[in-house]
Design a protein around this motif. Structure first.
Motif, PDB file in Angstrom:
ATOM      1  N   MET A   1       0.845  -1.199   0.000  1.00  0.00           N
ATOM      2  CA  MET A   1       0.000   0.000   0.000  1.00  0.00           C
ATOM      3  C   MET A   1       0.876   1.244   0.000  1.00  0.00           C
ATOM      4  O   MET A   1       0.700   2.185  -0.773  1.00  0.00           O
ATOM      5  N   ASN A   2       1.861   1.169   0.867  1.00  0.00           N
ATOM      6  CA  ASN A   2       2.802   2.255   1.016  1.00  0.00           C
ATOM      7  C   ASN A   2       3.571   2.534  -0.278  1.00  0.00           C
ATOM      8  O   ASN A   2       3.695   3.670  -0.722  1.00  0.00           O
ATOM      9  N   SER A   3       4.059   1.454  -0.891  1.00  0.00           N
ATOM     10  CA  SER A   3       4.829   1.646  -2.126  1.00  0.00           C
ATOM     11  C   SER A   3       3.951   2.227  -3.211  1.00  0.00           C
ATOM     12  O   SER A   3       4.396   3.022  -4.040  1.00  0.00           O
ATOM     13  N   PHE A   4       2.682   1.826  -3.189  1.00  0.00           N
ATOM     14  CA  PHE A   4       1.749   2.360  -4.172  1.00  0.00           C
ATOM     15  C   PHE A   4       1.629   3.877  -4.025  1.00  0.00           C
ATOM     16  O   PHE A   4       1.726   4.630  -4.995  1.00  0.00           O
ATOM     17  N   LEU A   5       1.477   4.319  -2.798  1.00  0.00           N
ATOM     18  CA  LEU A   5       1.368   5.757  -2.547  1.00  0.00           C
ATOM     19  C   LEU A   5       2.653   6.482  -2.944  1.00  0.00           C
ATOM     20  O   LEU A   5       2.624   7.541  -3.563  1.00  0.00           O
ATOM     21  N   ILE A   6       3.776   5.869  -2.596  1.00  0.00           N
ATOM     22  CA  ILE A   6       5.055   6.492  -2.940  1.00  0.00           C
ATOM     23  C   ILE A   6       5.198   6.566  -4.457  1.00  0.00           C
ATOM     24  O   ILE A   6       5.691   7.552  -5.002  1.00  0.00           O
TER      25      ILE A   6
END
Ligand SMILES: Nc1ncnc2c1ncn2[C@@H]1O[C@H](COP(=O)(O)OP(=O)(O)O)[C@@H](O)[C@H]1O
Ligand SMILES: [Mg+2]
Lengths: 231, 412
Positions: free
Chosen positions: B280-285
């Motif tokens: 999820m985090n990598s997606f946002l980044i």
């Protein structure tokens, strides 16, 4: 080593500009030798190829054909960075439009060539101050070029060209933008550089009166040498 | 020219740059700020989560009966009893019973295990009542196996009978009045004394399993809903799971395919969750990175314009001895500085943004710990923006360096 006193040798030099499909021959087989310590004026009508010849002599451009030997080195055969350094050390340019860098102070403009040649900071700074005093602009050191008059700017550009102590001074219409009085004072500077400091001075002009300062006069016509006169 | 001098001139160029350059820098600022903010928010969400899940214990396994069709994501099993899956294969519902307990006893890698049943019960206290979850535990081992911590009072003891331990929320706020230690609570018409209150936010009730059989009508003595196992060596968790599975499969006469029980570990769950979190985090980044790329395009664009503007100056510099690589260095430094300044401002804005976000998002439990911009992310952000500046500036700088002196000088 024959003809050791020849500092510059142009051998059947051609320069052909390409304007789209059309070839414009600006120089057509120019051969000339310039001796060390000479004062040369290159004259000729507008469009006769004076500036083109000047750019080639100054290693700012390379010939389409023929060879140019500067201090016995063929400039068409040395690397870009060696050529830049050779140009920086050997030749001082003076242009009609002064060509100072507008965002830099007078001091920084004169300092710049020594930065490229990697002088140490102390020497560079001393030389800059000294040369600016010599041309009478010491008090304008921290001004920007635009704050100076045309004649003063040209003196800055002369200071810049002399600060690395080059053997050859190349000037393309150096008084072209100046009134006659200021122009004469600039010409006197060149004359002194030649006479007193033993520099080789090569100057382009279309003004025959100015050409009289020179020792050798080369006349160009349609990209070829018409006459060479020596006093 | 020495590199330090190139840097000086590049710096001068940035100082003398026009509004356009600052707009370019703004592009980088926005990109870096959003990446920094997202990294710090994501990071603190992950911290909060690890903190929450860390309490689950990496050495605890839960054994349930039933045909597992892949472990559910949050899958402790719902504990309502074995699922009646696979009805065609056998009529009997798979259960956990004494045979399984015997088998587990024989496995040396298990330190302790707690047989449990659970279900819903009616609870009343001072005239109010409600339905909560009751778990019957083997009180001799429960305190060793559970990850719950006692807040007040004590855990269950081997001699205990009519006593219970209750969840923190049940004690505090489930009924109108809080339930204190040693208060009496009625469960399905029987009275129990509260001996312990857990330090958690649950409404669960724990009591000795023998009592629980009486409270939960549908549970049969000797049949368990789940068995919570504590392994001896957390390092050998997977190995131990393997041993338990082999043993149980043998006893229960099932194969890998017809397996009618499942073992889940809280550690696996934790890993699955944090994997989810980090993707999820990598997606946002990645989204934020897109804005960085847009910023980079801006730098390239501005550099091209700048090279064009400075063509004449490049010619002048070349006429007084500048080599191609001097010009290249000056313009590359210029681009890198634009990136650095942008990155620096971006880190500042990103930090402000990430400090403000939890307030904007409301009191989200995920951000309880507050956000935190790590030194690492600052270093990464700065170097990334410098690198972006250099990459974006390379082509224009290279073009500038290759300009022929005559052509450059003639440029007006
Ligand atoms: N970059 C160029 N491209 C095409 N033609 C050029 C270029 N530079 C000069 N020329 C042409 O070459 C000829 C010589 O020009 P130039 O050397 O500038 O003469 P001068 O300095 O004597 O006035 C002119 O016809 C000019 O139009
Ligand atoms: Mg001309």
């Amino acid at each position: 080593m024959k003809e050791n006193n020849i500092i510059l040798h142009l051998d059947n030099v051609w320069k052909i500009y390409k304007m789209g499909e059309v070839d414009v021959p600006a120089l057509r087989g120019v051969t000339v030798e310039i001796k060390k310590g000479d004062f040369v004026a290159i004259i000729g009508a507008s469009g006769s190829g004076k500036s083109t010849m000047m750019n080639l002599i100054g290693c700012l451009d390379i010939p389409s054909k023929g060879n140019i030997l500067l201090k016995n080195q063929d400039i068409t055969k040395i690397s870009e960075s060696d050529l830049a350094t050779l140009r920086g050390r050997t030749i001082g340019f003076i242009f009609q439009q002064y060509n100072l860098i507008p965002s830099m102070t007078i001091y920084a403009n004169v300092l710049l060539p020594m930065e490229f040649l990697e002088y140490d900071d102390k020497t560079a700074s001393e030389k800059t101050r000294k040369i600016l005093e010599t041309v009478g602009l010491g008090k304008y050191m921290h001004h920007l070029p635009t704050q100076l008059s045309g004649g003063e700017q040209q003196r800055v550009s002369i200071a810049r060209s002399l600060v690395t102590d080059p053997e050859i001074i190349l000037a393309d219409e150096p008084t072209g933008n100046l009134d006659s009085v200021t122009g004469k004072s600039i010409m006197d500077m060149f004359y002194n550089l030649w006479k007193k400091e033993g520099k080789t001075v090569i100057m382009v002009t279309h003004d025959l009166k100015l050409a009289e300062y020179a020792h050798t006069t080369i006349e160009l016509k349609d990209g070829q040498i018409k006459t060479i006169n020596k006093k | 020219m020495k590199l330090i001098k190139c840097l000086k001139h590049a710096f001068g160029m940035v100082l003398h740059s026009k509004v356009r350059s600052w707009l370019t820098i703004l592009g980088i600022v926005i990109g870096v700020a959003s990446v920094v903010a997202i990294m710090s928010i994501g990071g603190s969400m992950q911290d909060t989560m690890t903190e929450q899940l860390g309490g689950l214990g990496g050495d605890i396994l839960t054994l349930t009966a039933g045909f597992s069709r892949g472990m559910s994501m949050f899958g402790m099993g719902d504990g309502e009893g074995p699922e009646g899956g696979g009805s065609t294969a056998t009529d009997e519902e798979p259960v956990l019973d004494r045979t399984d307990v015997q088998a587990l006893r024989a496995i040396p890698d298990i330190e302790a295990f707690d047989t449990q049943i659970s279900g819903s019960v009616e609870v009343s206290y001072l005239g109010k009542s409600g339905s909560v979850r009751l778990t019957g535990v083997d009180q001799k081992v429960w305190s060793r196996v559970t990850t719950s911590e006692i807040g007040e009072g004590r855990m269950l003891d081997s001699a205990d009978q009519n006593v219970i331990v209750i969840g923190g929320k049940l004690a505090e706020s489930y009924f109108d009045k809080p339930i204190g230690l040693n208060q009496m609570v009625t469960i399905e018409e029987n009275v129990f004394r509260v001996v312990g209150i857990l330090d958690d936010t649950s409404t669960n009730i724990y009591m000795p399993i023998q009592m629980a059989y009486q409270m939960l009508d549908d549970k049969e003595n000797g049949i368990y809903d789940s068995i919570v196992i504590k392994v001896k060596d957390e390092e050998k968790l997977n190995e131990t799971i393997g041993k338990i599975e082999t043993k149980l499969m043998m006893i229960r006469h099932v194969t890998e395919k017809t397996k009618d029980f499942s073992i889940s570990s809280s550690k696996q769950m934790q890993e699955t969750r944090s994997e989810m979190m980090s993707s999820m985090n990598s997606f946002l980044i990645a989204i934020a990175a897109v804005s960085l790329i847009v910023g980079a395009v801006g730098v390239a664009n501005s550099m091209f314009t700048s090279v064009l503007e400075k063509t004449k100056e490049i010619g002048i510099m070349k006429s007084i001895g500048a080599r191609n690589k001097d010009i290249l260095s000056i313009f590359l430094f210029n681009a890198a500085l634009i990136g650095l300044v942008g990155g620096f401002l971006g880190v500042i804005f990103g930090t402000i943004l990430s400090a403000m976000l939890p307030a904007l998002m409301g009191e989200t439990s995920m951000l309880r710990g507050g956000t935190f911009v790590s030194v690492n992310s600052i270093i990464i952000a700065l170097s990334v923006s410098v690198i972006i500046g250099i990459i974006a500036g390379f082509v224009p700088a290279y073009q500038a360096s290759k300009l022929k002196p005559v052509d450059a000088l003639r440029y007006e």
